[in-house]
Enzyme design. Structure first.
Site, PDB file in Angstrom:
ATOM      1  CB  ALA A   1      49.956  46.901  33.591  1.00 26.07           C
TER       2      ALA A   1
ATOM      3  CE  LYS B   1      53.040  54.127  16.551  1.00 28.29           C
ATOM      4  NZ  LYS B   1      51.799  54.352  15.855  1.00 28.29           N
TER       5      LYS B   1
ATOM      6  N   GLY C   1      40.840  59.089  18.225  1.00 29.90           N
ATOM      7  CA  GLY C   1      41.810  58.106  18.741  1.00 29.90           C
ATOM      8  C   GLY C   1      42.915  57.764  17.762  1.00 29.90           C
TER       9      GLY C   1
ATOM     10  CG  ASP D   1      53.353  57.436  14.084  1.00 29.18           C
ATOM     11  OD1 ASP D   1      53.378  56.683  15.066  1.00 29.18           O
ATOM     12  OD2 ASP D   1      52.707  57.181  13.040  1.00 29.18           O
TER      13      ASP D   1
ATOM     14  CE  LYS E   1      52.667  54.223  12.268  1.00 30.87           C
ATOM     15  NZ  LYS E   1      51.533  55.144  12.110  1.00 30.87           N
TER      16      LYS E   1
HETATM   17  N1  LIG Z   1      45.982  54.748  18.560  1.00 29.68           N
HETATM   18  C1  LIG Z   1      46.336  54.250  17.382  1.00 29.68           C
HETATM   19  O1  LIG Z   1      45.660  54.443  16.353  1.00 29.68           O
HETATM   20  C2  LIG Z   1      47.555  53.399  17.245  1.00 29.68           C
HETATM   21  C3  LIG Z   1      48.458  53.255  18.287  1.00 29.68           C
HETATM   22  N2  LIG Z   1      49.563  52.482  18.116  1.00 29.68           N
HETATM   23  C4  LIG Z   1      50.499  52.307  19.215  1.00 29.68           C
HETATM   24  O2  LIG Z   1      49.844  51.607  20.257  1.00 29.68           O
HETATM   25  C5  LIG Z   1      50.394  51.995  21.505  1.00 29.68           C
HETATM   26  C6  LIG Z   1      49.266  52.473  22.401  1.00 29.68           C
HETATM   27  O3  LIG Z   1      48.633  53.574  21.773  1.00 29.68           O
HETATM   28  P1  LIG Z   1      47.251  54.161  22.299  1.00 29.68           P
HETATM   29  O4  LIG Z   1      46.432  53.073  22.877  1.00 29.68           O
HETATM   30  O5  LIG Z   1      46.722  54.990  21.204  1.00 29.68           O
HETATM   31  O6  LIG Z   1      47.779  55.110  23.470  1.00 29.68           O
HETATM   32  P2  LIG Z   1      46.971  55.613  24.741  1.00 29.68           P
HETATM   33  O7  LIG Z   1      47.736  56.800  25.264  1.00 29.68           O
HETATM   34  O8  LIG Z   1      45.537  55.750  24.454  1.00 29.68           O
HETATM   35  O9  LIG Z   1      47.149  54.381  25.744  1.00 29.68           O
HETATM   36  C7  LIG Z   1      48.310  54.107  26.486  1.00 29.68           C
HETATM   37  C8  LIG Z   1      47.854  53.754  27.886  1.00 29.68           C
HETATM   38  O10 LIG Z   1      48.978  53.318  28.645  1.00 29.68           O
HETATM   39  C9  LIG Z   1      48.806  53.803  29.958  1.00 29.68           C
HETATM   40  N3  LIG Z   1      50.094  53.804  30.658  1.00 29.68           N
HETATM   41  C10 LIG Z   1      51.076  54.709  30.609  1.00 29.68           C
HETATM   42  N4  LIG Z   1      52.095  54.337  31.413  1.00 29.68           N
HETATM   43  C11 LIG Z   1      51.729  53.157  31.969  1.00 29.68           C
HETATM   44  C12 LIG Z   1      52.349  52.283  32.888  1.00 29.68           C
HETATM   45  N5  LIG Z   1      53.556  52.534  33.377  1.00 29.68           N
HETATM   46  N6  LIG Z   1      51.701  51.161  33.238  1.00 29.68           N
HETATM   47  C13 LIG Z   1      50.474  50.889  32.746  1.00 29.68           C
HETATM   48  N7  LIG Z   1      49.829  51.691  31.875  1.00 29.68           N
HETATM   49  C14 LIG Z   1      50.460  52.806  31.505  1.00 29.68           C
HETATM   50  C15 LIG Z   1      48.218  55.182  29.784  1.00 29.68           C
HETATM   51  O11 LIG Z   1      47.565  55.605  30.977  1.00 29.68           O
HETATM   52  C16 LIG Z   1      47.253  54.953  28.630  1.00 29.68           C
HETATM   53  O12 LIG Z   1      45.962  54.593  29.094  1.00 29.68           O
HETATM   54  C17 LIG Z   1      51.450  53.053  21.187  1.00 29.68           C
HETATM   55  O13 LIG Z   1      52.700  52.428  21.068  1.00 29.68           O
HETATM   56  C18 LIG Z   1      50.998  53.586  19.836  1.00 29.68           C
HETATM   57  O14 LIG Z   1      52.057  54.139  19.102  1.00 29.68           O
HETATM   58  C19 LIG Z   1      49.837  51.811  16.950  1.00 29.68           C
HETATM   59  C20 LIG Z   1      48.980  51.917  15.886  1.00 29.68           C
HETATM   60  C21 LIG Z   1      47.802  52.754  15.941  1.00 29.68           C
HETATM   61  N1  LIG Z   2      49.205  58.061  15.453  1.00 29.92           N
HETATM   62  C1  LIG Z   2      49.282  57.031  14.488  1.00 29.92           C
HETATM   63  C2  LIG Z   2      48.556  55.824  14.981  1.00 29.92           C
HETATM   64  C3  LIG Z   2      48.940  54.625  14.281  1.00 29.92           C
HETATM   65  O1  LIG Z   2      50.073  54.240  14.167  1.00 29.92           O
HETATM   66  C4  LIG Z   2      48.648  57.496  13.180  1.00 29.92           C
HETATM   67  O2  LIG Z   2      48.030  58.568  13.184  1.00 29.92           O
HETATM   68  O3  LIG Z   2      48.830  56.823  12.180  1.00 29.92           O
END
Ligand SMILES: NC(=O)C1=CN([C@@H]2O[C@H](COP(=O)(O)OP(=O)(O)OC[C@H]3O[C@@H](n4cnc5c(N)ncnc54)[C@H](O)[C@@H]3O)[C@@H](O)[C@H]2O)C=CC1
Ligand SMILES: N[C@@H](CC=O)C(=O)O
Ligand code: NA
Length: 440
Positions: free
Chosen positions: A50, A112, A194, A208, A212
């Site tokens: 999605a 989280k 990223g 954030d 956690k």
């Molecule tokens: N980036 C990181 O280092 C980390 C991220 N996370 C968590 O992982 C999750 C995803 O993070 P990221 O990938 O970094 O975010 P991101 O913003 O890169 O990806 C989220 C994606 O979801 C899409 N999206 C938004 N609404 C949507 C919908 N209704 N239907 C389908 N797609 C939709 C967006 O277009 C975007 O591509 C978050 O909960 C974040 O807190 C956790 C640990 C580390």
């Molecule tokens: N934005 C978060 C991503 C992982 O949880 C971070 O910077 O640690």
């Protein structure tokens, strides 16, 4: 609601969101397909992904037929067995996860923010549906920390969890300390890599890390702690002067998450959970955690001190944790079992921040004249805050006193700072920062 029966030869996975993390999950599902089948005992295939926009540029190639903008329909599909939620934020993620569980699909999430805001609703839904809800990626990215707390340490008594759990802020503070980078420049670099949340305010202002900390404290102390229970301060107020002052003391500034099991005034066990920048000695193991790496110390009665270290953010490391959970819930699905659910039986109170005891670094701009030091020292003494060291920097109009206290409560320190700010000889209190990781 119809509960999915899925396929008996293949497990079908729906991935919700194809951003930094989602695109790496999709890549690993494809690249590791053979090994995953061997480890799970059944082939694991992508049922659909999605996305918000079908035509958006993304880091992974996907056949058009797998993409959909209708996440709600995808999670309800009969041929979907498992759901990975990596959209982030509260809605629509919460509704989608609840719908997936109601439709009998186990869920893996990295979210989280949602877990810390409304975890109990999700855990109850998982319990009711008899499915799994796994979330290792939600804390400290690739580092296995939730599974050790939930499983490996389930027979021990955890008393403290202390760590660096936000990669973005650690990256910024590290660049400010080691390269003299500006805050904005370092944040932009973290975003490009990223590490940052969609809205980097969540990282910079400590939301954030607080989410956690709530998840860690809930698991460590078998209770329910939400983000609102966590005392939170971010790093936006940390100045180059604070970092220089820390350096003078042989310290470094880190954003710490601290979860403690304490005893309240009635003798009952309670928890204290806080996130704030702090000075720690350069000799402390957490001081050597650089860039977007995370580290978590766990202290427990029988095990003593444990340290978990590794990449805390970024697409591939986070996807590694998601994939680990996916294999676990897939194995459970195949064997018709369920993993461990929420353990919140202790139902402990959360102590107010004012009762937290630590040491403080306070920098005060003062008039440089006889008697000033004694007057400042008196203000500390009046609130029961004992001084460990005082040093003067500058002269005349540029004079500054830097005080490091012995252990005091946050309430005592706050009263001292208010007192100092009201004094004629004090031009400004320019920095107040807690000092952690130092023996009494
Ligand atoms: N980036 C990181 O280092 C980390 C991220 N996370 C968590 O992982 C999750 C995803 O993070 P990221 O990938 O970094 O975010 P991101 O913003 O890169 O990806 C989220 C994606 O979801 C899409 N999206 C938004 N609404 C949507 C919908 N209704 N239907 C389908 N797609 C939709 C967006 O277009 C975007 O591509 C978050 O909960 C974040 O807190 C956790 C640990 C580390
Ligand atoms: N934005 C978060 C991503 C992982 O949880 C971070 O910077 O640690
Ligand atoms: Na993790």
């Amino acid at each position: 609601m119809g509960v999915s029966t899925g396929s008996t030869t293949v497990l079908k996975v729906a991935v919700l969101g194809c951003g930094v993390v989602g695109s790496q999950v999709v890549r690993l599902l494809d690249e590791q397909a053979g090994d995953l089948a061997a480890r799970v005992g059944r082939r694991v295939e992508l049922a659909g992904v999605a996305v918000r926009r079908i035509d958006a540029a993304r880091d992974v190639d996907l056949p058009d037929g797998l993409l959909t903008t209708d996440a709600a329909a995808l999670v309800a599909r009969d041929d979907v067995d498992l759901v990975v939620e990596v959209i982030g934020g509260i809605e629509p993620a919460r509704t989608l996860i609840l719908s997936a569980l109601e439709h009998g699909k186990s869920v893996v999430t990295a979210n989280k923010a949602l877990l810390a805001e409304d975890g109990p609703t999700l855990f109850e839904a998982a319990e009711k549906s008899g499915r799994d809800l796994y979330y290792e990626a939600s804390v400290a990215g690739a580092i296995p920390i939730l599974r050790p707390l939930r499983e490996s340490l389930a027979g021990d008594r955890v008393t403290r969890v202390l760590g660096i759990v936000n990669g973005t802020t650690n990256f910024i503070l590290d660049k400010m300390d080691t390269q003299g980078s500006g805050f904005t420049e370092a944040l932009e670099e973290a975003q490009d890599l990223g590490y940052a949340e969609a809205d980097p305010t969540a990282d910079v202002e400590g939301f954030d890390a607080a989410a956690k900390a709530a998840i860690l404290a809930s698991l460590a102390f078998h209770t329910r702690v939400t983000a609102a229970d966590v005392h939170r301060e971010g790093i936006s107020e940390v100045s180059a002067a604070d970092i220089a002052s820390a350096r003078e003391m042989g310290c470094v500034v880190k954003l710490l998450a601290i979860c403690e099991l304490r005893t309240d005034e009635t003798g009952e066990e309670a928890v204290a959970v806080r996130v704030h920048p702090a000075m720690i000695p350069r000799t402390h193991p957490l001081a050597s955690v650089r860039e977007a790496y995370n580290a978590v110390f766990v202290e427990s009665d029988a095990a003593g001190q444990l340290m978990f270290y590794g990449p805390g953010a970024g697409g591939a490391p986070t996807a590694s944790a998601v994939m680990g959970d996916l294999v676990t819930v897939a194995r459970n699905h195949v064997s018709g079992t369920r993993g461990v659910g929420e353990s919140a039986y202790t139902d402990r109170a959360v102590l107010p921040m004012g009762e937290t005891r630590t040491r403080y670094h306070v920098a005060i701009d003062v008039d440089d004249r006889a008697g000033v030091l004694a007057t400042v020292a008196f203000a500390f003494a009046e609130h029961g805050v004992s001084i460990q060291t005082v040093r003067q920097e500058g002269r005349d109009d540029d004079a500054q006193l830097v005080v490091v206290s012995h252990t005091a409560t946050d309430a005592q320190l706050a009263a001292t700072v208010e007192h100092l700010r009201g004094m004629d000889i004090v031009r400004d209190v320019t920095s107040v920062m807690r000092v952690e990781g130092v023996d009494e």
